[in-house]
Each structure stands twice: as C-alpha cells, then as structure tokens.
Design a protein around this motif. Structure first.
Motif, PDB file in Angstrom:
ATOM      1  N   UNK A 137       0.821  -1.199   0.000  1.00  0.00           N
ATOM      2  CA  UNK A 137       0.000   0.000   0.000  1.00  0.00           C
ATOM      3  C   UNK A 137       0.851   1.242   0.000  1.00  0.00           C
ATOM      4  N   UNK A 138       0.373   2.265   0.706  1.00  0.00           N
ATOM      5  CA  UNK A 138       1.080   3.537   0.708  1.00  0.00           C
ATOM      6  C   UNK A 138       1.345   4.000   2.123  1.00  0.00           C
ATOM      7  N   UNK A 139       2.598   4.327   2.402  1.00  0.00           N
ATOM      8  CA  UNK A 139       2.949   4.792   3.745  1.00  0.00           C
ATOM      9  C   UNK A 139       2.365   6.180   3.967  1.00  0.00           C
ATOM     10  N   UNK A 140       2.321   6.544   5.217  1.00  0.00           N
ATOM     11  CA  UNK A 140       1.747   7.817   5.637  1.00  0.00           C
ATOM     12  C   UNK A 140       2.191   8.975   4.743  1.00  0.00           C
ATOM     13  N   UNK A 143       1.084   8.593   1.061  1.00  0.00           N
ATOM     14  CA  UNK A 143      -0.369   8.682   0.940  1.00  0.00           C
ATOM     15  C   UNK A 143      -0.817  10.131   0.996  1.00  0.00           C
TER      16      UNK A 143
ATOM     17  N   UNK B 119      -6.584  -1.941  12.069  1.00  0.00           N
ATOM     18  CA  UNK B 119      -5.665  -1.559  13.145  1.00  0.00           C
ATOM     19  C   UNK B 119      -4.423  -0.877  12.607  1.00  0.00           C
ATOM     20  N   UNK B 120      -3.907  -1.411  11.512  1.00  0.00           N
ATOM     21  CA  UNK B 120      -2.695  -0.839  10.934  1.00  0.00           C
ATOM     22  C   UNK B 120      -2.953   0.574  10.430  1.00  0.00           C
ATOM     23  N   UNK B 121      -4.103   0.754   9.832  1.00  0.00           N
ATOM     24  CA  UNK B 121      -4.457   2.092   9.364  1.00  0.00           C
ATOM     25  C   UNK B 121      -4.534   3.063  10.539  1.00  0.00           C
ATOM     26  N   UNK B 123      -3.175   2.843  13.549  1.00  0.00           N
ATOM     27  CA  UNK B 123      -1.910   3.060  14.255  1.00  0.00           C
ATOM     28  C   UNK B 123      -0.829   3.689  13.405  1.00  0.00           C
ATOM     29  N   UNK B 124      -0.768   3.293  12.149  1.00  0.00           N
ATOM     30  CA  UNK B 124       0.378   3.706  11.331  1.00  0.00           C
ATOM     31  C   UNK B 124      -0.005   4.623  10.171  1.00  0.00           C
ATOM     32  N   UNK B 125      -1.279   4.746   9.916  1.00  0.00           N
ATOM     33  CA  UNK B 125      -1.742   5.523   8.761  1.00  0.00           C
ATOM     34  C   UNK B 125      -1.128   4.989   7.462  1.00  0.00           C
ATOM     35  N   UNK B 126      -0.952   3.689   7.430  1.00  0.00           N
ATOM     36  CA  UNK B 126      -0.461   3.030   6.215  1.00  0.00           C
ATOM     37  C   UNK B 126      -1.687   2.536   5.466  1.00  0.00           C
ATOM     38  N   UNK B 127      -1.839   2.990   4.216  1.00  0.00           N
ATOM     39  CA  UNK B 127      -3.031   2.671   3.437  1.00  0.00           C
ATOM     40  C   UNK B 127      -2.822   1.383   2.649  1.00  0.00           C
TER      41      UNK B 127
END
Lengths: 149, 149
Positions: A137-140, A143, B119-121, B123-127
């Motif tokens: 996916x895309x990291x913070x 994104x 949860x990952x979204x 906590x980490x804002x990883x999409x």
DNA sequence: TTAATTGCAAATGGTTTGCAATATT
DNA sequence: AATATTGCAAACCATTTGCAATTAA
C-alpha cells in the motif's frame, strides 16, 4: 557490539570458523538492522570496507546464517530477495508493510493471525508452523503526498 | 469454455491480437485452474499440444495476462514463481496453505485480515491496497503420516 | 598441521530482449 | 497492407559451484 559477539559465539559453538569475511558481513548486517538489504547491497558495503571479499563469499555467509536461523530472507514484489537479522526468539511474529510508492519496508509487531490459524486447523486440519504476511500500500508520507497531487 | 471466451473478448477489447499462442496458453491455464503451475510447467503443456510455441512467447503471454490482472503470480519458498488465474472480482481475498512435505498448495477462502488492516491504518496511517499471506506447515495427509513414522 | 573457507572464474537457471519472419486485423 | 506478435538465439542477472590457494583452529 554485544549482538555481534553473541552471533560470533554461536558460530564457534557450532564448529564454524570465525573468519574475517563472516565478521565483515555480520557487521554490515548489524549496522543496517531494519533496512532489509539485498545481497547486492550487502556485498557493496562489505566490499567497501574490505575489497578482498567476493560476492560468492557473501552469498555463502548469508546462506550459513540463514541455515542457523540467525538471518531470514524474503522475496518482495519487486522480485528482490531481502535479508533481515532474526529478532531473538519469536522472529516470525511480525509482518511487513511495503510502500508501493517509495518502496520503504515497515515492520508491524502485531501477530493477529492466531485466530485465523486456529480456524484453519479446525476446518482443514492443516498444521501451520510458519507464515508470511505482507501488506502492500502507501505509507503515511506517500499517501498524503498522493492526495495533494 | 465460457471462461476462455470471456478472456478472449477482453483481449480483443484492449486491442490485443487473438493469436494461437495466446489461446493455447489460456487453454492450459484454464484446464489447470487451482494447480499453481510454474512457467516451465505451462510451457511444457503448451509445447506438448503445439510444439511450435516457444518459451519466450509463453513468458510474454503470462506477463500480458498479469498486466491485465487476469493472472496473478506469486513466489513460494521453493523459490519458484507460480501462476493462477484471477478469480473474478475480488481475487485477493484468499490465502495459501503450503505443505512443507508434499508441496501441495491449498487455497483458503477466509479473509480475516480486515481487522488487522483496520488496526494498521489506525496506528500507522499506512493505506493498504493489497496483501499476500502464506501459511507453511503440513497438510492433513502429511501430518498424519508424520505422526506414525 | 589439517580441514574449513575463500576468491576467482566458469557454470547454471530462469527470464528478457533484438530482430527478421510471420500471422492477425 | 499495416502492425502486432512470434520464434530463435543471444543476452542478462542473480545465484551456485569447482578448484586451487589461503586461513583459522
């Protein structure tokens, strides 16, 4: 360097020689923990410090460490094999987040697969001993940038 | 053969030519759905039916189908890349059980990753847009045999 | 001293590519 | 007829291997 000497004594214990090449490879791996280097990248760094060491030796050292379960390798979608030092005891209780934009690899510590594994055992009688989970996916950062574009 | 003609018209739609080589590769893929063949295995089967078709063409066809998302490839621990036809719409909602003894690959339909992904979204804002999950272990048959030995 | 390890170069195996010939549209 | 596709062989790239020289024990 406590980590290095720990691995060194494990090598000795198993009867392997503590050669310069092995130490140099280990130093690079330890210095770059968390970076998920490829064999090529490891070779280049080792070679920079000690030009005498060849690619074949790097490969042989990586294989040895992997066999000893001190090192793990994994193939990512870019087709490249990347290495990471084992995290002490239960190494495999973590997963990878791979950013499709900047190729960063982030580790997640959660291991929420137990429930799934239990279900699979109940339904299929498949005995799980290991797993590999990657999220793409895309990291913070990427994104947020993407949204602006 | 309804599946074959569906893919055929998708090829035409996108302006690709419906060549004999492509049809032969597709026929092998469809006939062996669920088997997770390697490029070599696909080539051998295609070649058996139509000896004129070369490996390069098989590779080019596989790449084309993958680009069109009609086919997916995945690297397993034996280091081999294996292909499987996309399952209609939400292809990626399934995982693989790989038997370390007989190398059988079993598919599981459960997709219990949603919770983890949420949860990952948080906590980490990883999409997350995709994932790959493989379980390694022993299938029912091999596990029972192992216990007897 | 001696057995393991290394470096080099050559071999390997899977995949890709250049190009002239061929097939599909 | 025009253009995409093919087959072949050569190129490529990552990894492995054979072997004689070297090094750690």
């Amino acid at each position: 360097m406590t980590n290095l000497s720990r691995i060194e004594s494990e090598l000795k214990e198993k009867g392997y020689k503590l050669t310069n090449a092995r130490i140099e490879v280990l130093k690079v791996l330890i210095k770059n923990e968390g970076k998920h280097l490829t064999s090529q990248e490891i070779y280049e760094m080792v070679h920079q410090n000690t030009p005498g060491i060849g690619m074949a030796t790097v490969y042989r050292t990586l294989s040895l460490l992997e066999e000893m379960r001190l090192l793990y390798s994994s193939v990512f979608t870019d087709g490249k094999v990347r290495y990471e030092l084992a995290k002490d005891d239960n190494h495999h209780k973590h997963h990878h987040l791979v950013c499709l934009n900047c190729n960063k690899i982030i580790e997640v510590e959660e291991d929420l697969l137990e429930e799934i594994e239990k279900k699979i055992w109940e339904k299929k009688k498949f005995k799980i001993v290991d797993h590999s989970l990657k999220f793409y996916g895309y990291c913070k950062e990427c994104y947020q940038k993407e949204k602006k574009d």
